[in-house]
Design an enzyme around this catalytic site. Structure first.
Site, PDB file in Angstrom:
ATOM      1  N   HIS A 458       0.924  -1.238   0.077  1.00 12.23           N
ATOM      2  CA  HIS A 458      -0.008   0.029   0.140  1.00 12.23           C
ATOM      3  C   HIS A 458       0.964   1.268   0.081  1.00 12.23           C
ATOM      4  CE1 HIS A 458      -3.383   2.652   1.345  1.00 12.23           C
ATOM      5  NE2 HIS A 458      -2.419   3.089   1.887  1.00 12.23           N
ATOM      6  N   GLU A 459       1.727   1.203   1.053  1.00 11.24           N
ATOM      7  CA  GLU A 459       2.537   2.668   1.087  1.00 11.24           C
ATOM      8  C   GLU A 459       3.507   2.563  -0.300  1.00 11.24           C
ATOM      9  OE1 GLU A 459       2.056   4.906   3.161  1.00 11.24           O
ATOM     10  OE2 GLU A 459       0.628   3.612   4.360  1.00 11.24           O
ATOM     11  N   HIS A 462       1.638   4.701  -2.868  1.00  9.68           N
ATOM     12  CA  HIS A 462       2.066   6.110  -2.565  1.00  9.68           C
ATOM     13  C   HIS A 462       3.251   6.644  -3.202  1.00  9.68           C
ATOM     14  CE1 HIS A 462      -1.455   6.928  -0.024  1.00  9.68           C
ATOM     15  NE2 HIS A 462      -1.256   6.251   0.756  1.00  9.68           N
ATOM     16  N   HIS A 465       3.335   6.911  -6.719  1.00  6.55           N
ATOM     17  CA  HIS A 465       2.570   8.097  -7.240  1.00  6.55           C
ATOM     18  C   HIS A 465       3.472   9.077  -7.154  1.00  6.55           C
ATOM     19  CE1 HIS A 465      -1.770   9.828  -6.620  1.00  6.55           C
ATOM     20  NE2 HIS A 465      -1.091  10.393  -7.795  1.00  6.55           N
TER      21      HIS A 465
END
Length: 669
Positions: A458-459, A462, A465
């Protein structure tokens, strides 16, 4: 010593020289940067030449480079290694920054100069910059009269002080709430590595002997599913849910005052409450739309949780206390689905997960590669650095991984940008991931749970991104998107954690090298809906609690925060005694010490996009470079250079549908 932040770093990728930076350097650089930017903005406002896009909005974006450099260098250090000296620096910086932000956003000549530009002929990212910048100014009070601006400054100053103090007390309270056990027998169910880690934590905290179980930020503590003794589980659970309520580090009074002052500020700015103010900058169309969506999901989630509770009670032969839920749920997974999450930990060793799982998935999907560097200065010895190269071999940026818990680190997991990928300055991104995985004792392996595995992916979503940013302007780059959109790319990246093509490359027993037993991934998939009732209910309860605090009317005050919390949850259909919210008011850092006030709903809101995108990947063959390139170019690289929902429709070919999310969560609504 010369302050290294006062000049641009000469290190690769502009990485700050953390070995040379002292806490006082951050304060000095922020103060100098604020003065420098105000002088630059005064020049923009005084410019008597005809306004152009270049001498107004581009000039505004170019201003404040020293301040931006200092804040980005400091932001991650403050959360990841908040020593007493860093916390003192943070208090001073927040005070300076709040005053500075007001000085900028409430500057009438500057706002007049910016709003005088005729932007009708602008398009694309330029038009988006104008739209977003003017909205930010208006939301910050640029159109208020002088008396109201003075009142707003006072409110902002007090709110800044309260938030800083909340974060300070929360960290201190979380460390103080760690639970000490005298004997290993009280921790029956934990593996030897976990016991060794707990013994080391006890010694580090000053205990002569015994074992210390430190707490993570959410209500649920991972060890509860493995501990066999009810009394031990009870002690840890009660320590978790009572943070901020009892002891030497109370936070409830701070939270209640913040909520009231935010309501007053919203009223001053013309909004009915803080939630309406906050949602103006989000993709959700209105507060009513968000409340209606949550209200529609709650009954089905609670019903699922009640059915799970009945199964657990039947399996255990008794009604369960909330501290027993995780342990009983793990038992059902073992008996009903033949899945033993605790027994799987030896197959998920941190080094392999990161190198052969997280990084390899990114290589397969996007063509990027990672090379660890040991020559660059970091802010703590735990931090590791990788240089990231694009598919053509060109430099893409730096990735910093900081994975282990420590007393100076805020709980939870997060991503930060130390440098932004913004074409205006020709800089490449430097991004971090922070987790709070228990440090292994001595040279033992760091083993992660299935939840921590998902968090690692998940991290890193980011991080991608930020790394893939192709924006021109810093304020629109990378993760600078609406709060209820920012979780979307990271949630999508979770899908690769157990994707067979990825799993076969990294899931190996850390001692034997053996792969998972045949059929394990299939059993994990079959068990995916088990526990969703509890997980969805605890999440929705936290989202509802957030909006309750931020739906106060101007002038409204809460005398008893615990009564307010309980009433808000029960009014929405929850039984907090059975399923506590993921975060209670006393330790809800997202909304009282972070940027998610009236925005915690964003996780479920963006999961609509996420679940729909997972279906898109599956329909198109899954983990392919073609799919990765389209997702990267259509969504990740764009940042906030246009309305993110427009980017989504362009990528998907239609608006997102909610069906995949309902199926994932087991919600038949």
């Amino acid at each position: 010593m010369t302050n290294p932040l006062l000049r641009a770093s000469e290190l690769p990728f502009g990485l700050p020289d953390y070995h040379a930076i002292r806490p006082e350097h951050y304060v000095e650089a922020v103060e100098a940067g604020a003065r420098e930017q105000l002088a630059e903005l005064a020049d923009i406002a005084r410019d008597d030449s005809p306004p152009s896009f270049g001498n107004t909005f581009v000039a505004f974006e170019r201003s404040g480079q020293l301040l931006r450099r200092a804040l980005q260098a400091f932001g991650n250090v403050r959360a990841a290694h908040g020593t007493p000296e860093i916390q003192d620096a943070h208090a001073r910086i927040q005070s300076v920054l709040t005053e500075h932000e007001d000085a900028v956003r409430l500057d009438a000549p500057l706002f007049a100069r910016l709003s005088s530009l005729d932007a009708a002929r602008l398009g694309g990212e330029d038009a988006r910059l104008v739209e977003e910048t003017l909205r930010d100014f208006r939301q910050a009070g640029a159109e208020l009269g002088d008396a109201d601006k003075a009142a707003l400054r006072a409110l902002n100053s007090r709110l800044s002080d309260l938030s800083t103090e909340y974060s300070r007390r929360l960290l201190a309270g979380m460390n103080a709430a760690a639970v000490h056990f005298a004997t290993a027998g009280e921790l029956r169910g934990l593996g030897q590595g976990e016991l060794d880690s707990a013994a080391a934590a006890a010694r580090d905290a000053g205990h002569a002997d015994g074992y210390l179980i430190t707490l993570g930020l959410p209500t649920a503590q991972p060890v509860l599913e493995r501990l066999e003794l009810t009394e031990s589980r009870r002690r840890i659970f009660e320590a978790s849910v009572n943070r901020g309520i009892r002891g030497d580090h109370p936070t409830l009074d701070l939270a209640a005052e913040m909520a009231g002052l935010r309501a007053d500020r919203a009223g001053l700015l013309g909004y009915a409450n803080h939630a309406e103010y906050a949602l103006e900058a989000q993709t959700a169309p209105s507060l009513t739309a968000v409340m209606d969506r949550l209200a529609a999901l709650v009954p089905a989630a609670v019903a699922n949780a009640e059915r799970e509770a009945a199964v657990l009670a039947d399996s255990a032969g008794r009604s369960l206390e909330p501290w027993d839920w995780a342990h009983a749920s793990a038992a059902v997974l073992r008996t009903r689905y033949d899945v033993d999450a605790a027994a799987l930990r030896p197959w998920f060793e941190l080094e392999s997960v990161v190198r052969d799982g997280v990084f390899r998935a990114a290589t397969l999907l996007y063509g990027v590669t990672f090379a660890e560097r040991h020559d660059l200065p970091v802010y703590h010895p735990d931090v590791r650095v990788w240089e990231v190269s694009d598919v053509d071999g060109s430099a893409l940026g730096l990735f910093l991984g900081d994975y282990f818990a420590r007393p100076t680190k805020t709980g939870g997991a997060w991503m930060n940008s130390i440098r932004l990928g913004a074409g205006l300055f020709g800089e490449l991104p430097v991004v971090t991931n922070n987790l709070n995985i228990a440090r292994p004792a001595a040279d033992g392996p760091a083993l992660v749970s299935l939840d921590e595995l998902r968090t690692l992916f998940h991290e890193f979503g980011h991080a991608l991104h930020g790394l893939f940013s192709a924006a021109m302007y810093p304020s629109l780059a990378g993760t600078a998107v609406p709060r209820d959109f920012v979780e979307y790319p990271s949630q999508v990246n979770e899908m690769w954690s157990l994707w067979p093509e990825v799993a076969e490359g990294y899931i190996r027993h850390h001692l034997t090298g053996e792969p998972l037993p045949d059929g394990t991934l299939d059993r994990l998939e079959a068990a995916a809906l088990w526990g969703e009732g509890f997980a969805t209910t605890e999440y929705l309860a936290a989202a509802v609690l957030d909006l309750a605090w931020h739906s106060l009317a101007p002038g409204e005050r809460v005398a008893d925060p615990l009564d307010f919390e309980d009433a808000a949850l029960r009014r929405a259909g929850f039984d907090p005694a059975a399923v506590p919210p993921r975060y209670r008011t006393g330790y809800f850092k997202h909304i009282f010490g972070g940027g998610y006030a009236a925005g915690y709903y964003s996780y479920i809101w963006s999961q609509i996009l996420d679940a729909d995108t997972v279906e898109w990947f599956k329909e198109r063959g899954g983990l392919t470079r073609e799919n990765g390139d389209r997702f990267r170019e259509g969504l990740l690289a764009r940042g906030n250079t246009r309305d993110p929902l427009e980017s989504y429709v362009d990528f998907r070919g239609r608006p997102a549908e909610i069906g995949p999310l309902l199926a994932r969560r087991g919600l038949g609504v």
